[in-house]
Design an enzyme around this catalytic site. Structure first.
Site, mmCIF file in Angstrom:
data_model
loop_
_atom_site.group_PDB
_atom_site.id
_atom_site.type_symbol
_atom_site.label_atom_id
_atom_site.label_comp_id
_atom_site.label_asym_id
_atom_site.label_seq_id
_atom_site.Cartn_x
_atom_site.Cartn_y
_atom_site.Cartn_z
ATOM 1 N N ASP A 19 -46.736 -24.573 23.195
ATOM 2 C CA ASP A 19 -46.451 -25.949 22.761
ATOM 3 C C ASP A 19 -47.507 -26.953 23.238
ATOM 4 O O ASP A 19 -47.427 -28.136 22.903
ATOM 5 C CB ASP A 19 -45.078 -26.394 23.286
ATOM 6 C CG ASP A 19 -43.944 -25.670 22.568
ATOM 7 O OD1 ASP A 19 -44.176 -25.145 21.458
ATOM 8 O OD2 ASP A 19 -42.830 -25.625 23.120
ATOM 9 N N GLN B 180 -37.720 -17.882 20.822
ATOM 10 C CA GLN B 180 -36.570 -18.260 19.997
ATOM 11 C C GLN B 180 -35.943 -17.020 19.370
ATOM 12 O O GLN B 180 -34.716 -16.884 19.340
ATOM 13 C CB GLN B 180 -36.994 -19.260 18.925
ATOM 14 C CG GLN B 180 -37.377 -20.616 19.527
ATOM 15 C CD GLN B 180 -37.772 -21.637 18.493
ATOM 16 O OE1 GLN B 180 -37.857 -21.327 17.298
ATOM 17 N NE2 GLN B 180 -38.043 -22.849 18.928
ATOM 18 N N LYS C 248 -45.163 -24.351 13.437
ATOM 19 C CA LYS C 248 -44.418 -25.237 14.351
ATOM 20 C C LYS C 248 -43.917 -26.445 13.555
ATOM 21 O O LYS C 248 -43.848 -26.395 12.337
ATOM 22 C CB LYS C 248 -45.314 -25.638 15.520
ATOM 23 C CG LYS C 248 -45.687 -24.460 16.423
ATOM 24 C CD LYS C 248 -44.475 -23.912 17.130
ATOM 25 C CE LYS C 248 -44.796 -22.718 18.003
ATOM 26 N NZ LYS C 248 -43.593 -22.064 18.513
#
Ligand code: S3P
Length: 441
Positions: free
Chosen positions: A318, A172, A345
């Protein structure tokens, strides 16, 4: 009213499933499609809350998106690099960290100001990781005293390219800086401490933008343009993860997951499950729109615990909620280190998973940057329990599949956010053989 999942004990996963489109690629298809010259045609778009938040944000900046017939088909009328218009209201990005971080990078290059807001979880997530390097490029972004949303992104500041070494492995952050780099004078060069997903790089090249990659560095020069293209989005390996783990742990399972993205920067889960003894066959490998895609056949296999190699962590970042369930069903200990990012997260995934695992009777010891899980017989197996997902989609789905091996029903509260990444999870999981129902209470 909260959405509750109730998954009954036992069963196996069978047949053929297709999981929804890749979340990371879906976000990027909107962002680059919006900035391109011409019409970008997208298929396989994830119609989940996170990616729809990105879509709505660009619509409110004047981007026309048509929805011709067919699930996940979008026609994005690109407005060009300078064509976005000032939105009349703050952009609400819901639960989506990817939307907020990538869009911050893109919006610092605009002539107008924007305000970015999110839900309570997103409003606690760290944003300085993008704000600080963007400030080095000449951007001005105002945040709360703790460096969190709401963010006010000031437009109209001239940007200059920088050479920046990322302090953490984050796609990101890398992507936010690449998007700002499109608007910067000169060259932006980013160096990562470990490989992270490279969908932004691949898609920029797909839109005809020049990009150079050398080892762990990527560079581009600002001032170019994007040429509209076609994007066929594969199924999300992060959603397939629940089925990969479910079929691995449930005796009698034999499941085919079709058309899944297996970009090498995402395949940590395949390496980890295979090292634990899983039976996963990668079939019909092909390239679709610059991304590797395959069908995955997974059959039940006895798993054993491993020490997870730290270099695989960013490639599976993830998937740890699902992988911790695999570890709980494996024989022996599984040790994870080097995964402090899990604490920031959608929830603190080390603490939330450790609490949930303990609730189902698994011996799980959280550490600052990972977890030790005593699996299988050593732990006495899993029993039924009520789990709080803390509004984290991946925690909810991980404990749903845990029911396949629990001795009693697993009830999970606060599951509405499953719709951020995996609309239709309950229907698809039921069809494959998980005995699960969803209701509000
Ligand atoms: C994403 C990058 C990862 C991942 C997230 C999606 C992306 O976040 O956890 O779900 O699309 O770039 P980090 O960059 O914070 O690791």
């Amino acid at each position: 009213m909260a959405l509750i999942f109730e998954a009954s004990s036992g069963g196996s996963l069978q047949g053929t499933v297709r999981v929804p489109g890749d979340k990371s690629i879906s976000h990027r298809s909107i962002m680059l499609g919006a900035l391109a010259d011409g019409l970008t045609e997208v298929s396989g778009f994830l119609e989940g809350e996170d990616t729809l938040a990105t879509l709505h944000a660009f619509q409110s900046m004047g981007v026309r998106v048509e929805r011709p017939a067919g699930y996940g088909v979008l026609h994005i009328h690109g407005v060009g690099m300078q064509g976005l218009r000032e939105p009349s209201e703050p952009l609400d990005l819901g639960n989506s960290g990817t939307s907020m971080r990538l869009m911050t990078g893109l919006l610092v290059g605009q002539a107008f100001d924007t305000v970015l807001v999110g839900d309570p979880s997103l409003s606690q997530r760290p944003m300085r990781r993008v704000i600080d390097p963007l400030a080095q490029m000449g951007a001005l972004i105002e945040a709360s005293a703790t460096g969190t949303a709401p963010l006010r992104v000031r437009g109209g500041h001239a940007l200059r390219g920088i050479a920046y070494r990322l302090p953490m492995a984050s796609a990101q952050v890398k992507s936010a800086l690449l998007l700002a780099g499109l608007y910067a004078a000169g060259r932006t060069t980013l160096t990562e401490p470990a490989s992270t997903r490279d969908h932004t790089e691949r898609m920029l090249m797909g839109f005809g933008y020049d990009l150079e990659q050398h080892g762990s560095s990527v560079s581009l020069t600002g001032g170019g343009r994007l040429r509209a293209t076609r994007i066929d989005i594969p199924g999300d390996l992060s959603s397939a993860a629940f089925f990969l783990v479910g079929a691995s742990i449930a005796p009698g399972s034999d499941l085919l997951i079709e058309h899944v993205g297996i970009n090498p920067t995402r395949t940590g889960i395949l390496h980890i499950l295979k090292a634990m003894g899983a039976n996963i066959q990668i079939m019909n490998e092909r390239i679709v729109g610059g991304e590797s895609v395959a069908d995955l056949r997974v059959r039940h296999a006895p798993l054993h615990g491993i020490a997870i190699p730290p270099e695989w962590v960013p490639l599976a970042i993830d998937e740890f909620p699902a992988l911790f369930i695999a570890a709980a069903c494996a024989e022996g200990d599984t040790t994870l280190i080097g995964a402090a990012e899990l604490r920031v997260k959608e929830s603190d995934r080390i603490q939330t998973m450790a609490d949930g695992l303990r609730a189902v009777g698994v011996d799980a010891t959280p550490t600052p940057d990972g977890m030790v899980i005593r699996g299988g017989a050593g732990s006495g197996g899993m029993h039924g329990a009520e789990i709080d997902s803390h509004g984290d989609h991946r925690i909810a789905m991980a404990f749903a599949i845990a029911a396949l091996r629990a001795r009693d029903t697993v009830r999970i509260v606060d599951c509405a956010n499953v719709n951020t990444s995996f609309p239709g999870f309950v229907t698809l999981a039921s069809r494959a053989g998980l005995s699960i129902r969803a209701f509000t209470a």
